[in-house]
Design a protein around this motif. Structure first.
Motif, mmCIF file in Angstrom:
data_model
loop_
_atom_site.group_PDB
_atom_site.id
_atom_site.type_symbol
_atom_site.label_atom_id
_atom_site.label_comp_id
_atom_site.label_asym_id
_atom_site.label_seq_id
_atom_site.Cartn_x
_atom_site.Cartn_y
_atom_site.Cartn_z
ATOM 1 N N GLY A 364 65.040 4.599 34.112
ATOM 2 C CA GLY A 364 64.873 3.164 34.287
ATOM 3 C C GLY A 364 63.454 2.754 34.609
ATOM 4 N N ALA A 365 62.764 3.580 35.415
ATOM 5 C CA ALA A 365 61.404 3.238 35.820
ATOM 6 C C ALA A 365 60.430 3.227 34.646
ATOM 7 N N GLN A 366 60.793 3.904 33.564
ATOM 8 C CA GLN A 366 59.904 4.016 32.413
ATOM 9 C C GLN A 366 59.864 2.733 31.577
ATOM 10 N N VAL A 367 60.898 1.899 31.690
ATOM 11 C CA VAL A 367 61.033 0.734 30.816
ATOM 12 C C VAL A 367 59.874 -0.240 30.999
ATOM 13 N N ALA A 368 59.608 -0.637 32.240
ATOM 14 C CA ALA A 368 58.517 -1.587 32.508
ATOM 15 C C ALA A 368 57.163 -0.973 32.172
ATOM 16 N N GLN A 369 57.010 0.333 32.401
ATOM 17 C CA GLN A 369 55.754 1.010 32.079
ATOM 18 C C GLN A 369 55.472 0.949 30.577
ATOM 19 N N LEU A 370 56.501 1.186 29.782
ATOM 20 C CA LEU A 370 56.338 1.127 28.323
ATOM 21 C C LEU A 370 56.002 -0.292 27.872
ATOM 22 N N ALA A 371 56.674 -1.275 28.457
ATOM 23 C CA ALA A 371 56.418 -2.670 28.075
ATOM 24 C C ALA A 371 54.978 -3.060 28.380
ATOM 25 N N LYS A 372 54.432 -2.562 29.477
ATOM 26 C CA LYS A 372 53.050 -2.864 29.834
ATOM 27 C C LYS A 372 52.069 -2.139 28.916
ATOM 28 N N THR A 373 52.390 -0.896 28.566
ATOM 29 C CA THR A 373 51.478 -0.096 27.734
ATOM 30 C C THR A 373 51.471 -0.583 26.296
ATOM 31 N N PHE A 374 52.638 -1.015 25.797
ATOM 32 C CA PHE A 374 52.767 -1.448 24.404
ATOM 33 C C PHE A 374 53.241 -2.902 24.369
ATOM 34 N N PRO A 375 52.362 -3.853 24.638
ATOM 35 C CA PRO A 375 52.785 -5.257 24.802
ATOM 36 C C PRO A 375 53.332 -5.896 23.541
ATOM 37 N N ASN A 376 53.009 -5.399 22.368
ATOM 38 C CA ASN A 376 53.519 -5.997 21.128
ATOM 39 C C ASN A 376 54.897 -5.467 20.749
ATOM 40 N N ALA A 377 55.346 -4.414 21.401
ATOM 41 C CA ALA A 377 56.591 -3.753 21.005
ATOM 42 C C ALA A 377 57.766 -4.231 21.840
ATOM 43 N N GLY A 378 58.904 -4.380 21.202
ATOM 44 C CA GLY A 378 60.146 -4.593 21.918
ATOM 45 C C GLY A 378 60.657 -3.239 22.381
#
Length: 591
Positions: A364-378
């Motif tokens: 679960g903790a990885q979700v927000a990290q990915l969204a921040k790293t890849f802002p154009n990706a859903g």
């Protein structure tokens, strides 16, 4: 893609929506958009349909067979002229790929007399030939047998005996493992890539001389398409039998999401034209995570496919940038690796509009990290099974960020979902029950296992073994597994399979395998064994003893030993959960 969009191939897929008969309008709710598509677009028309005596909600106008996806998708690939397949500098247009499929199908029919009812196995890494063979075999009416490329000779022996496949296409390492079985099983081996020259037949010479005229074969939509082996609670893997209807039903359920997406979130005025859809395949094509929502869907979604032979996060970053990849779907470990590699390179991978996870639950903790790293990706997640042709539950964007522990909602329009108790009764919202799904995408059966089939499939409903709760908005959160399965980086490992291997060791009296948390892979294999009095065994000795008898990823990476019987429960069975907790506690105490 805006956060909150349903999973699609193109972000705001207005191009695809218009191509198949929709004009953009004011935003709709997801439910209204689905209803609108079903009522106005004949491509996705659904009606009650009887399949093997059970009535399902089923698509009425989709291609009847898997190889029919080629013709159905030709227009989406610029009538064959568009680039389709890339592998380490080699490129095929869609038309070239389709022609190779036809040539290989002709070889199968004329050279090997393969036809309806036969089974043909594929054992190799992610090579372009694997994709060609899947469609060519299905075009003859034969059934594809997907073989796990990591299996040992002993494991290959079981699968080939179980499936009765006599013709096997394999690369070099798999040829080496298959040759000891060649005479006993009366196999015909065809070498592919580094397997060419090792056996009498090789892929290149066979297909070079063949005609690319299409075959005229009478194939029913409910004929078998494939056998995929999936680890279960029994020692040997189960052969999941998928039909043409079940695979194509899953494909068109995902394709429909690309039509629904721009109805839910129309593109902003003046928004640039979306990039052509392009997928990077980073998981093995012998698993549904790669074959169905990437490869098979690409045929009708107009998407380009780039294959990776072996996972390398830095190379994935390079390919995404160089090839303008829009879609990434892998196990959670690969998402984490990609994030680390992108951060190291200082890039955002702006072309990505979908970054999904399958095969295992993403932390679960990885979700927000990915969204921040890849802002154009859903950022997306999904749950599906080999038994459901990978169709199931999923979500993306804000829904996922707000519920990082959830698996999402049921994908429409042909699935039904119930959460059942042990007695088969539906549980109320918020209470724990077994995920049970009904759809034409469900498997036909487990090969040669009528009892296991009857236990899992009941009146069209598939009992998955996964325990979950559902909230009032329809979001499903998976909390536990009834089946004793370890999911190591997306690879399912049966505990009994590991235990059977451990019992090969002469000093092991009894054994219990279980999952051990791992930051990178999610879970790895651990085991506790009872040894004979006076015996000693460490992890290194155990691994050396099991090498060659079981695939390396199944060998326990943590081992606990004792000379007294293993912990028991009230029924005198080994208490797997209690033993696991005790072993992990002793490990924690050491640190």
């Amino acid at each position: 893609m805006r956060k909150g969009d349903p999973p699609t191939w193109e972000g705001h897929n207005d191009k695809l929506a218009n191509r198949i008969g929709f004009n953009l309008m004011n935003p709709m709710s997801p439910e209204d958009a689905v209803a609108h598509v079903l009522s106005t677009n004949p491509t996705f028309a659904v009606a009650p349909t009887v399949v093997r005596g059970v009535t399902y909600k089923a698509f009425q106008n989709i291609p009847p067979t898997v190889h029919g996806l080629i013709d159905a998708g030709m227009a989406q690939h610029d009538n064959g002229a568009a680039d389709y397949l890339l592998y380490e500098g080699e490129r095929w247009t869609f038309g070239e790929f389709a022609a190779e499929v036809r040539r290989v199908a002709q070889v199968l029919r004329t050279k090997f007399n393969i036809g309806r009812g036969d089974r043909v196995a594929i054992a190799m890494r992610n090579y372009p030939e694997l994709m060609t063979l899947v469609l060519a075999i299905s075009a003859t009416g034969a059934t594809v047998v997907f073989v796990n490329a990591w299996w040992t000779t002993e494991e290959l022996d079981y699968a080939l005996r179980d499936s009765e496949a006599k013709l096997v296409f394999a690369d070099g390492p798999r040829i080496e493992r298959l040759q000891p079985l060649e005479a006993d099983l009366n196999l015909q081996l065809v070498g592919v890539r580094d397997g060419e020259g090792m056996v009498a037949h090789n892929y290149t010479s066979l297909q070079t001389a063949a005609s690319d005229a299409p075959l005229a074969v009478d194939i029913d939509t409910d004929d078998d398409f494939a056998v995929m082996y999936s680890s279960g609670t029994t020692g040997h893997p189960k052969g999941v039998v998928q039909t043409h209807r079940s695979a194509v039903s899953a494909v068109f359920s995902w394709l429909m999401q690309a039509v629904v997406a721009p109805l839910v979130t129309p593109p902003e005025e003046g928004a640039p034209e979306p990039l052509p859809p392009s997928a990077l395949v980073v998981t093995p094509l012998f698993h549904v995570t790669a074959t169905h929502p990437l490869f098979l869907l690409s045929l009708v979604a107009g998407a380009r496919v780039t294959l990776m032979r072996k996972w390398d996060a830095d190379e994935a970053v390079r390919l995404i940038q160089a090839e303008k990849i829009t879609r990434f779907l892998g196990v959670p470990t690969q998402s984490a690796d990609l994030m680390a590699a992108a951060r190291k390179s200082g890039v955002k991978l702006e072309t990505l509009d979908y970054l999904g996870s399958g095969g295992a639950k993403r932390p679960g903790a990885q979700v927000a990290q990915l969204a921040k790293t890849f802002p154009n990706a859903g950022i997306a997640t999904g749950w599906g099974m080999t038994e459901t042709n990978a169709l199931g539950i999923g979500m993306i964007g804000d829904d996922y960020i707000d519920r990082p522990e959830s698996a999402g909602k049921l994908h429409p329009p042909v699935q039904e979902l119930r959460l059942l108790d042990d007695a088969g009764n539906e549980v109320p919202l918020g209470q724990l029950g077994e995920i049970t799904v009904k759809s034409p995408a469900n498997m036909r059966c487990y090969l040669n296992k009528p009892e296991a089939t009857a236990e899992t499939l009941q009146d069209g409903w598939l009992r998955t073994g996964d325990l979950a709760v559902m909230d009032e908005d329809g979001f499903v959160t998976i909390l536990d597994r009834k089946k004793n399965i370890i999911i190591r980086g997306g690879e399912n490992i049966a505990c009994l399979d590991v235990e059977g291997a451990l019992h090969r060791l002469p000093d092991v009296i009894e054994a219990c395998a279980f999952s051990v948390p791992d930051e990178r892979l999610g879970e790895i294999v651990g085991a506790c064994v009872q040894l004979r009095e006076g015996a000693a065994l460490d992890q290194k000795q155990m691994a050396q003893a099991l090498e060659g008898h079981t695939a390396s990823y199944k060998i326990p990476q943590h081992l606990w030993t004792q000379t007294v019987p293993l912990m028991r429960g009230a029924t005198d069975k080994i208490d797997r959960r209690g033993l696991r907790a005790a072993c992990l506690e002793t490990e924690k105490a050491k640190t």
